[in-house]
Structures are given as C-alpha cells and as structure tokens.
Write a protein that holds these residues in place. Structure first.
Motif, PDB file in Angstrom:
ATOM      1  N   PHE A  32       0.829  -1.198   0.000  1.00  0.00           N
ATOM      2  CA  PHE A  32       0.000   0.000   0.000  1.00  0.00           C
ATOM      3  C   PHE A  32       0.866   1.251   0.000  1.00  0.00           C
ATOM      4  CE2 PHE A  32      -2.510  -3.353   1.894  1.00  0.00           C
ATOM      5  CZ  PHE A  32      -3.739  -3.198   1.274  1.00  0.00           C
ATOM      6  N   ASP A  33       0.339   2.321  -0.602  1.00  0.00           N
ATOM      7  CA  ASP A  33       1.002   3.616  -0.526  1.00  0.00           C
ATOM      8  C   ASP A  33       0.643   4.327   0.775  1.00  0.00           C
ATOM      9  OD1 ASP A  33       2.180   3.348  -3.050  1.00  0.00           O
ATOM     10  OD2 ASP A  33       0.397   4.126  -4.044  1.00  0.00           O
ATOM     11  N   LEU A  34      -0.545   4.029   1.304  1.00  0.00           N
ATOM     12  CA  LEU A  34      -1.015   4.658   2.534  1.00  0.00           C
ATOM     13  C   LEU A  34      -1.853   3.667   3.324  1.00  0.00           C
ATOM     14  CD1 LEU A  34      -1.544   7.224   4.317  1.00  0.00           C
ATOM     15  CD2 LEU A  34      -3.578   7.588   2.905  1.00  0.00           C
ATOM     16  N   ILE A  35      -1.539   3.533   4.593  1.00  0.00           N
ATOM     17  CA  ILE A  35      -2.380   2.772   5.524  1.00  0.00           C
ATOM     18  C   ILE A  35      -2.770   3.747   6.620  1.00  0.00           C
ATOM     19  CG2 ILE A  35      -2.543   0.869   7.159  1.00  0.00           C
ATOM     20  CD1 ILE A  35      -0.457  -0.620   5.494  1.00  0.00           C
ATOM     21  N   LEU A  36      -4.058   3.946   6.795  1.00  0.00           N
ATOM     22  CA  LEU A  36      -4.568   4.869   7.801  1.00  0.00           C
ATOM     23  C   LEU A  36      -5.364   4.075   8.829  1.00  0.00           C
ATOM     24  CD1 LEU A  36      -4.905   7.865   8.628  1.00  0.00           C
ATOM     25  CD2 LEU A  36      -7.019   7.857   7.309  1.00  0.00           C
ATOM     26  N   VAL A  37      -4.894   4.105  10.072  1.00  0.00           N
ATOM     27  CA  VAL A  37      -5.556   3.398  11.167  1.00  0.00           C
ATOM     28  C   VAL A  37      -6.204   4.450  12.061  1.00  0.00           C
ATOM     29  CG1 VAL A  37      -5.230   1.907  13.172  1.00  0.00           C
ATOM     30  CG2 VAL A  37      -3.888   1.509  11.105  1.00  0.00           C
ATOM     31  N   ILE A  38      -7.503   4.352  12.237  1.00  0.00           N
ATOM     32  CA  ILE A  38      -8.245   5.269  13.106  1.00  0.00           C
ATOM     33  C   ILE A  38      -8.567   4.517  14.385  1.00  0.00           C
ATOM     34  CG2 ILE A  38     -10.341   6.654  13.340  1.00  0.00           C
ATOM     35  CD1 ILE A  38     -10.402   6.632  10.185  1.00  0.00           C
ATOM     36  N   THR A  39      -8.115   5.074  15.523  1.00  0.00           N
ATOM     37  CA  THR A  39      -8.340   4.392  16.800  1.00  0.00           C
ATOM     38  C   THR A  39      -8.340   5.395  17.944  1.00  0.00           C
ATOM     39  OG1 THR A  39      -7.608   2.610  18.248  1.00  0.00           O
ATOM     40  CG2 THR A  39      -5.887   3.894  17.183  1.00  0.00           C
ATOM     41  N   HIS A  40      -9.003   5.026  19.015  1.00  0.00           N
ATOM     42  CA  HIS A  40      -8.979   5.798  20.249  1.00  0.00           C
ATOM     43  C   HIS A  40      -8.166   5.080  21.322  1.00  0.00           C
ATOM     44  CE1 HIS A  40     -12.493   7.595  18.264  1.00  0.00           C
ATOM     45  NE2 HIS A  40     -12.118   8.674  18.905  1.00  0.00           N
ATOM     46  N   ILE A  41      -7.485   4.025  20.967  1.00  0.00           N
ATOM     47  CA  ILE A  41      -6.707   3.228  21.915  1.00  0.00           C
ATOM     48  C   ILE A  41      -5.293   3.811  21.993  1.00  0.00           C
ATOM     49  CG2 ILE A  41      -5.822   0.940  22.474  1.00  0.00           C
ATOM     50  CD1 ILE A  41      -8.216  -0.188  20.851  1.00  0.00           C
ATOM     51  N   ASP A  42      -4.980   4.448  23.115  1.00  0.00           N
ATOM     52  CA  ASP A  42      -3.698   5.135  23.278  1.00  0.00           C
ATOM     53  C   ASP A  42      -2.496   4.209  23.123  1.00  0.00           C
ATOM     54  OD1 ASP A  42      -4.957   7.573  23.711  1.00  0.00           O
ATOM     55  OD2 ASP A  42      -4.992   7.322  25.885  1.00  0.00           O
ATOM     56  N   GLU A  43      -2.630   2.945  23.551  1.00  0.00           N
ATOM     57  CA  GLU A  43      -1.495   2.017  23.497  1.00  0.00           C
ATOM     58  C   GLU A  43      -1.044   1.729  22.065  1.00  0.00           C
ATOM     59  OE1 GLU A  43      -4.408   1.143  25.249  1.00  0.00           O
ATOM     60  OE2 GLU A  43      -3.591   1.965  27.096  1.00  0.00           O
ATOM     61  N   LEU A  44      -1.923   1.937  21.099  1.00  0.00           N
ATOM     62  CA  LEU A  44      -1.559   1.669  19.699  1.00  0.00           C
ATOM     63  C   LEU A  44      -0.743   2.786  19.078  1.00  0.00           C
ATOM     64  CD1 LEU A  44      -4.841   0.107  18.344  1.00  0.00           C
ATOM     65  CD2 LEU A  44      -2.672  -1.023  18.741  1.00  0.00           C
ATOM     66  N   ARG A  45      -0.738   3.930  19.696  1.00  0.00           N
ATOM     67  CA  ARG A  45      -0.071   5.099  19.121  1.00  0.00           C
ATOM     68  C   ARG A  45       1.382   4.823  18.771  1.00  0.00           C
ATOM     69  NH1 ARG A  45      -1.120   9.712  22.851  1.00  0.00           N
ATOM     70  NH2 ARG A  45      -3.217   9.174  22.246  1.00  0.00           N
ATOM     71  N   ASP A  46       2.099   4.155  19.646  1.00  0.00           N
ATOM     72  CA  ASP A  46       3.519   3.908  19.409  1.00  0.00           C
ATOM     73  C   ASP A  46       3.777   2.782  18.417  1.00  0.00           C
ATOM     74  OD1 ASP A  46       4.204   5.938  21.151  1.00  0.00           O
ATOM     75  OD2 ASP A  46       4.300   4.604  22.883  1.00  0.00           O
ATOM     76  N   SER A  47       2.724   2.108  17.969  1.00  0.00           N
ATOM     77  CA  SER A  47       2.886   1.011  17.017  1.00  0.00           C
ATOM     78  C   SER A  47       3.109   1.505  15.593  1.00  0.00           C
ATOM     79  CB  SER A  47       1.646   0.109  17.037  1.00  0.00           C
ATOM     80  OG  SER A  47       1.470  -0.453  18.314  1.00  0.00           O
ATOM     81  N   PHE A  48       2.825   2.787  15.359  1.00  0.00           N
ATOM     82  CA  PHE A  48       2.910   3.339  14.007  1.00  0.00           C
ATOM     83  C   PHE A  48       3.771   4.601  14.025  1.00  0.00           C
ATOM     84  CE2 PHE A  48      -1.187   1.162  14.523  1.00  0.00           C
ATOM     85  CZ  PHE A  48      -1.007   0.159  13.587  1.00  0.00           C
TER      86      PHE A  48
END
Length: 66
Positions: A32-48
C-alpha cells in the motif's frame, strides 16, 4: 488506489490480538502507498511511525501531525 483504511478495528481485541493485527499491518505495508488506522486506543499510538491527532476544543477541533 493503493490505500487501506482501518476504522476502529482494534477495540474488540485483547492485547495479544492487537499485537497480531499490528504485525499483520506491518507485514502488508509494502502493498500500500497509505495505511490509515483510526483508533482511540492510546497504546496503539507507538505502534505506528506517524500520528494525525485530532483534539476537540471549545473553539473547534485542532489537528496535529506528529
């Protein structure tokens, strides 16, 4: 378009399930050229590596790219 949107796709997962989803996203990122993950889970922030943070305020919303 080589774009993937994932909107709140992590909420039903436990920590192990979320880790596997992040691993799967990382495994397919070159497809993919762009992967956009929409989330309200703070722990996922550092995964991207890049974050688009939207914060609602009294005078309107504020957007920041980190």
């Amino acid at each position: 378009l080589r774009t993937l949107f994932i909107d709140e796709g992590f909420g039903t997962q436990d920590d192990d399930g979320r880790a596997k989803l992040v691993e799967a996203i990382n495994a397919i990122q070159d497809d993919f050229d762009l992967i956009l993950v929409i989330t309200h889970i703070d722990e996922l922030r550092d995964s991207f590596p890049v974050h688009i943070v939207v914060e609602k305020g009294a005078s309107g919303s504020r957007v920041e790219v980190r």
